[in-house]
Scaffold this motif. Structure first.
Motif, mmCIF file in Angstrom:
data_model
loop_
_atom_site.group_PDB
_atom_site.id
_atom_site.type_symbol
_atom_site.label_atom_id
_atom_site.label_comp_id
_atom_site.label_asym_id
_atom_site.label_seq_id
_atom_site.Cartn_x
_atom_site.Cartn_y
_atom_site.Cartn_z
ATOM 1 N N UNK A 108 0.834 -1.206 0.000
ATOM 2 C CA UNK A 108 0.000 0.000 0.000
ATOM 3 C C UNK A 108 0.871 1.259 0.000
ATOM 4 N N UNK A 109 1.932 1.255 0.811
ATOM 5 C CA UNK A 109 2.811 2.415 0.897
ATOM 6 C C UNK A 109 3.502 2.697 -0.428
ATOM 7 N N UNK A 110 3.908 1.637 -1.130
ATOM 8 C CA UNK A 110 4.554 1.821 -2.433
ATOM 9 C C UNK A 110 3.603 2.447 -3.435
ATOM 10 N N UNK A 111 2.372 1.987 -3.447
ATOM 11 C CA UNK A 111 1.389 2.528 -4.394
ATOM 12 C C UNK A 111 1.107 3.999 -4.133
ATOM 13 N N UNK A 112 0.915 4.380 -2.888
ATOM 14 C CA UNK A 112 0.610 5.783 -2.618
ATOM 15 C C UNK A 112 1.854 6.665 -2.771
ATOM 16 N N UNK A 113 3.053 6.074 -2.579
ATOM 17 C CA UNK A 113 4.276 6.848 -2.795
ATOM 18 C C UNK A 113 4.457 7.179 -4.268
ATOM 19 N N UNK A 114 4.018 6.277 -5.153
ATOM 20 C CA UNK A 114 4.063 6.568 -6.585
ATOM 21 C C UNK A 114 3.231 7.813 -6.887
ATOM 22 N N UNK A 115 2.034 7.859 -6.316
ATOM 23 C CA UNK A 115 1.173 9.035 -6.517
ATOM 24 C C UNK A 115 1.820 10.270 -5.901
ATOM 25 N N UNK A 116 2.387 10.129 -4.703
ATOM 26 C CA UNK A 116 3.044 11.263 -4.061
ATOM 27 C C UNK A 116 4.232 11.774 -4.842
#
Length: 446
Positions: A371-379
């Motif tokens: 989950x953290x990797x996916x939202x970091x991509x957006x960030x």
């Protein structure tokens, strides 16, 4: 459902602030330290002609030197003792953090060394910052000597005195930033950069409006830039407050003869966990070699150095590509440093909490990491777009760096972080007051 801290934060008032004497002292200390910093940006390096340097600066202020001047709070255009600002220290921090991930000794020192280990790593960072600062200061001294009429008495005495002055200025800012962090409000390093940008913002807006009035840029373009800045600020606030909340459940537990119902809470994962760090780090890595090249290219420099300076100019494809790469890289790198899914999963397991449908332990760590990797991509995409698109638009119109995406991102992010710090102190003050009242009430009943 709001947490206890959120409920306390909603009940904050001016009376709570007026009673928080410790917080007031921290705010006054921070303001005093920032005032000292601003005064230092007006003290020039000895041995130069200010008028001649100002004329030289005006010829290249829209390039990489303009970006450096933005981070230095206008100290570069006056060639002040704080002209290097904290860029060498930030660059040294990047190098130490990258090396610590590859060096088992430094990694163990950072994770297991405790407070002594952190002090040791900070000491290594300071030593490396002195080296970077000395190299950069010497390059600036040589570049100033190559500029016609800027240096009053060229030679080794001027070079050595310039290196000592600029290195001393950066070391003082390092100490001042640490004092603000320990005795003030918020991150001292970020607040110093923030103060420099904000101090030059009114004159920059006035300059942009004057360019639109005189016809140097189209009137609709000037109005459009101000509207774009407001839109960018709104976007930054939205993304900086955005979170992905993972549901955490706690099982029923029996205490004595009583059965307590299982509770639920949330694990908040910020969309942009790294904050403004990737932008500051990326800019610092670009500024360290580019500034030396820019100043040196003003003298009798080889052709390749002039070419490098041109390629790293504001709005150039190579500059934008490297900037985007550094932002994305440090968004993931810094997130991995500040948030460890394995440690979080272990803490949840020890407290009896679990994510519904996910096994405690390693599977929970893998899920959090996913989950953290996916939202970091957006960030990371958000940081890149906010930092680069305004830079491209404003560079085409030759507008000051102070209203670009990088400066707006730093200002808004540091403001939000500082408000959060102040709010945390107020919540702690109010919580202590409630505890004191409950103790007094219990004593009276007895």
């Amino acid at each position: 459902m709001a947490s206890a801290a959120e409920q306390l934060a909603r009940n904050l008032s001016f009376s709570t602030f007026s009673k928080a004497k410790a917080l007031q002292q921290r705010i006054w200390f921070t303001l005093g330290a920032l005032l000292v910093y601003r005064l230092g940006t007006f003290i020039p390096v000895p041995g130069i002609d200010p008028d001649a340097f100002r004329a030289t600066f005006e010829q290249s202020q829209q390039g990489i030197i303009g970006m450096f001047n933005m981070f230095a709070g206008g100290a570069v255009e006056r060639m002040a003792i704080f002209a290097l600002n904290l860029i060498p220290y930030i660059t040294a921090s990047i190098v130490v953090q990258v090396v610590s991930t590859a060096s088992p000794r430094l990694e163990a020192l950072r994770k297991e060394g405790g407070e002594a280990g952190r002090r040791k790593i900070n000491q290594y960072t300071r030593y490396l910052a002195v080296v970077f600062c000395a190299i950069q200061a010497y390059g600036i001294a040589v570049g100033l000597e190559g500029s016609q009429g800027v240096v009053l008495d060229p030679g080794w005495f001027f070079r050595i005195s310039t290196v000592i002055t600029l290195v001393g200025g950066t070391m003082f800012l390092m100490w001042l930033g640490e004092q603000i962090t320990a005795r003030g409000v918020g991150n001292g390093i970020s607040l110093i950069i923030f103060a420099g940008i904000v101090a030059n913002l009114p004159s920059t807006v006035a300059q942009t409006l004057e360019l639109a009035r005189t016809g140097a840029i189209p009137a609709f373009a000037g109005l459009g830039m101000l509207l774009l800045a407001l839109v960018v600020i709104a976007v930054i606030v939205f993304f900086e407050r955005a979170q992905r909340r993972l549901l955490i459940q706690y099982p029923k537990r029996q205490v004595g003869n009583k059965m307590f119902q299982g509770d639920t809470s949330h694990l908040p994962l910020k969309l942009n966990t790294s904050g403004v760090i990737p932008v500051i780090f990326g800019s610092s890595l670009l500024l360290l070699p580019a500034t030396i090249a820019s100043f040196a290219a003003q003298g009798n420099a080889p052709a390749w150095l002039t070419t490098v300076t041109a390629l790293l100019g504001r709005g150039q494809p190579l500059y934008l590509a490297l900037f985007a790469f550094f932002i994305i890289f440090f968004a993931f790198f810094y997130t991995a440093i500040v948030f460890n899914p394995t440690d979080t999963a272990d803490n949840l397991k020890r407290s009896g909490g679990f994510i519904p449908g996910i096994r405690p332990g390693e599977r929970t760590a893998q899920h959090i990491d996913y989950v953290l990797t996916r939202i970091t991509v957006v960030g990371a995409i958000y940081l890149t777009v906010v930092a680069l698109i305004p830079e491209v638009l404003f560079s085409q119109l030759a507008v000051s760096q102070f209203i670009g995406g990088t400066s707006l991102l730093i200002m808004v992010t540091v403001t939000l972080d500082t408000i959060t710090q102040i709010q945390s102190h107020l919540v702690a003050q109010q919580y202590e007051g409630l505890l004191k009242k409950s103790r007094l009430g219990g004593g009276k009943r007895r």
